[in-house]
Motif scaffolding. Structure first.
Motif, PDB file in Angstrom:
ATOM      1  N   GLU A 128      52.684 -73.339  65.496  1.00 17.09           N
ATOM      2  CA  GLU A 128      52.567 -73.452  66.877  1.00 17.09           C
ATOM      3  C   GLU A 128      53.528 -74.550  67.271  1.00 17.09           C
ATOM      4  OE1 GLU A 128      49.103 -75.747  68.983  1.00 17.09           O
ATOM      5  OE2 GLU A 128      47.815 -74.034  68.154  1.00 17.09           O
ATOM      6  N   THR A 130      47.631 -71.867  64.287  1.00 18.08           N
ATOM      7  CA  THR A 130      47.591 -71.798  64.666  1.00 18.08           C
ATOM      8  C   THR A 130      46.871 -71.583  66.654  1.00 18.08           C
ATOM      9  OG1 THR A 130      49.716 -70.777  64.118  1.00 18.08           O
ATOM     10  CG2 THR A 130      49.387 -70.304  66.217  1.00 18.08           C
ATOM     11  N   ALA A 161      51.281 -65.340  62.777  1.00 13.88           N
ATOM     12  CA  ALA A 161      50.327 -66.853  63.024  1.00 13.88           C
ATOM     13  C   ALA A 161      49.364 -66.519  62.122  1.00 13.88           C
ATOM     14  CB  ALA A 161      49.818 -66.658  63.652  1.00 13.88           C
TER      15      ALA A 161
END
Length: 368
Positions: free
Chosen positions: A96, A66, A62
Motif C-alpha cells: 500500500e 496489502t 502484493a
C-alpha cells in the motif's frame, strides 16, 4: 467561525512519517468477479433497473498486509427517466505504498429542487433536469501504516439544465445558482487515514478523509469556488463469536463551500448514504454538519440486519448553525453478503425523515 485553519493544523499534527516492515507475498488470495442484473429502489429514482459488476483482486506481488483492490461498475435506468453509468476503482500497490482512487460517471438525472436553506417548504418543489460527465482521480502516497496524503483532480461538466415552474406558477431557472451549466475543474489536497479491515463493508477500524479543493479559471473552470470536506468514521466489532457478529459504526461529516458555488456543488442533505429517508438535495446550502450511527447484526447464513439513526443541518455560514434546527432521520434494513472473503453486500434500507418523509433503498454496499 472559519474552521479551515483548524483543519490544516489537525492535518499537520497527525501526519507522521514511518517505514513499513517487509511481508511475505500473499499467494493464497484469489481474485473474484461478481456481476448481476438487479432491480433497485430509492425515493430519488423510483424503481431502477440495471447491472452491477465488481472485481476484487490484489495487485502484482502484493503481500498479506496489502488490502484487496476493487473495480466497481454500475449502470441503470429508472422509471423517473434517469440514467447513470459509473466506474469506480480503489487500487492498492504492494505494501500500500500508493493508492489510486477515482471514478468516471455519466448521468442524465431529472430531480426535485426545493431551493437553498435548512427550512425550504415543500411548496418550493420544482422538477429540474440536467446531464453531466464527472471524472475524479486521487493519487495518494503512504506516510505510515494506512495513512496517506496526495492530490485530487476533479472535472465536472453540466449541460441541458432546465426546470419546470412551481405549482403556483412561480420560479425560474435564473434563480438557481449555476443555472447556465458549464465546467467545474478543481485541484485539491487529500489526507486519508484508512484503518478499515474491509473497504466495502468494514467491521473494525477507522477512516478519516480531509479534502481541500480549489476551482478556478486557471484550471479551465467556469466557476470559482473552494470546498472543504472532513469525513470521519469509526467501527467497533462486538460479540465476535459466531453466528451473531455485531458491528457498531459511526460517521461524522463536515462540508464547507465558499464563492460562486453551482447548485449541485453545494452541500446536499439526504440520499442513500447520509440521512436516509430524506430526498437527496431536499435541503442544501454552503455548509453542512451531519452525524449518523448504525448497528449491523449478523442473523444467519449470509443474512444480516441493521438499524440506523442520523441528524444533519445545512446553513449559509457556520455562525448560522442552531442546535434546535437539526433534522433527524432513522430506520432499519436487511443485508445479503455476496462475497464472504471481502464482505461485499447487497442492502435494503427503509428510512424515515422529518415532515413525514420516507425512503426505501435497495442497492449495493454499506452506506458507509
Amino acid at each position: 467561525m472559519n474552521f479551515k485553519p483548524l483543519y490544516i493544523l489537525l492535518l499537520l499534527l497527525i501526519i507522521v512519517v514511518k517505514g513499513h516492515a517487509q511481508s511475505e507475498l500473499d499467494t493464497l488470495y484469489r481474485p473474484q468477479f461478481t456481476a448481476f442484473p438487479y432491480p433497485a429502489y430509492a425515493q430519488e429514482t423510483s424503481w431502477e433497473f440495471g447491472a452491477v459488476g465488481i472485481y476484487q483482486f490484489k495487485t502484482a506481488n502484493a503481500t498479506f498486509d496489502t488490502r484487496p483492490s476493487n473495480i466497481y461498475f454500475i449502470g441503470f435506468y429508472t422509471l423517473e427517466n434517469q440514467m447513470r453509468f459509473k466506474l469506480e476503482h480503489t487500487l492498492f500497490t504492494n505494501h500500500e505504498d500508493w493508492v489510486f482512487e477515482g471514478s468516471l460517471e455519466y448521468s442524465k438525472y431529472p430531480e426535485k429542487y426545493y431551493g437553498i436553506g435548512n427550512n425550504t417548504p415543500m411548496e418550493n418543489e420544482q422538477l429540474m433536469d440536467w446531464s453531466k460527465v464527472e471524472w475524479r482521480q486521487q493519487f495518494l502516497k503512504k506516510l505510515s501504516d494506512k495513512m496517506f496524503i496526495g492530490l485530487q483532480y476533479r472535472y465536472v461538466n453540466f449541460w441541458d439544465i432546465s426546470v419546470e415552474k412551481r405549482a403556483d406558477g412561480t420560479g425560474s431557472l435564473e434563480e438557481i445558482p449555476g443555472y447556465k451549466g458549464g465546467i467545474n475543474s478543481g485541484l485539491g489536497l487529500v489526507y486519508k487515514w484508512d484503518k478499515r479491515d474491509f473497504v466495502l463493508a468494514p467491521t473494525k477500524g477507522h477512516f478519516i478523509e480531509f479534502r481541500a479543493e480549489s476551482y478556478g479559471s486557471w484550471l479551465g473552470s467556469d466557476y470559482s469556488f473552494s470546498a472543504f470536506k472532513l469525513d470521519m468514521r469509526k467501527y467497533f466489532s462486538l460479540n465476535k463469536k459466531k453466528p451473531y457478529h455485531t458491528v457498531v459504526a459511526f460517521q461524522g461529516l463536515l462540508n464547507q463551500t465558499y464563492g460562486d458555488v453551482p447548485f449541485r456543488e453545494l452541500s446536499l442533505m439526504g440520499g442513500l448514504v447520509m440521512m436516509r429517508g430524506v430526498y437527496e438535495g431536499r435541503f442544501r446550502d454552503h455548509h453542512m454538519m451531519a452525524f449518523q450511527g448504525e448497528v449491523r447484526q449478523h442473523l444467519f447464513w449470509r443474512i444480516g440486519a441493521t438499524a440506523f439513526f442520523s441528524t444533519a443541518q445545512v446553513a449559509p455560514n457556520w455562525n448560522a448553525f442552531l442546535f434546535d434546527q437539526f433534522k433527524f432521520a432513522g430506520g432499519a434494513g436487511l443485508r445479503l453478503l455476496i462475497n464472504k472473503d471481502d464482505r461485499a453486500t447487497l442492502r435494503a434500507d427503509y428510512g424515515m425523515g422529518p415532515d413525514g418523509s420516507s425512503g426505501l433503498y435497495l442497492t449495493f454496499g454499506e452506506a458507509f
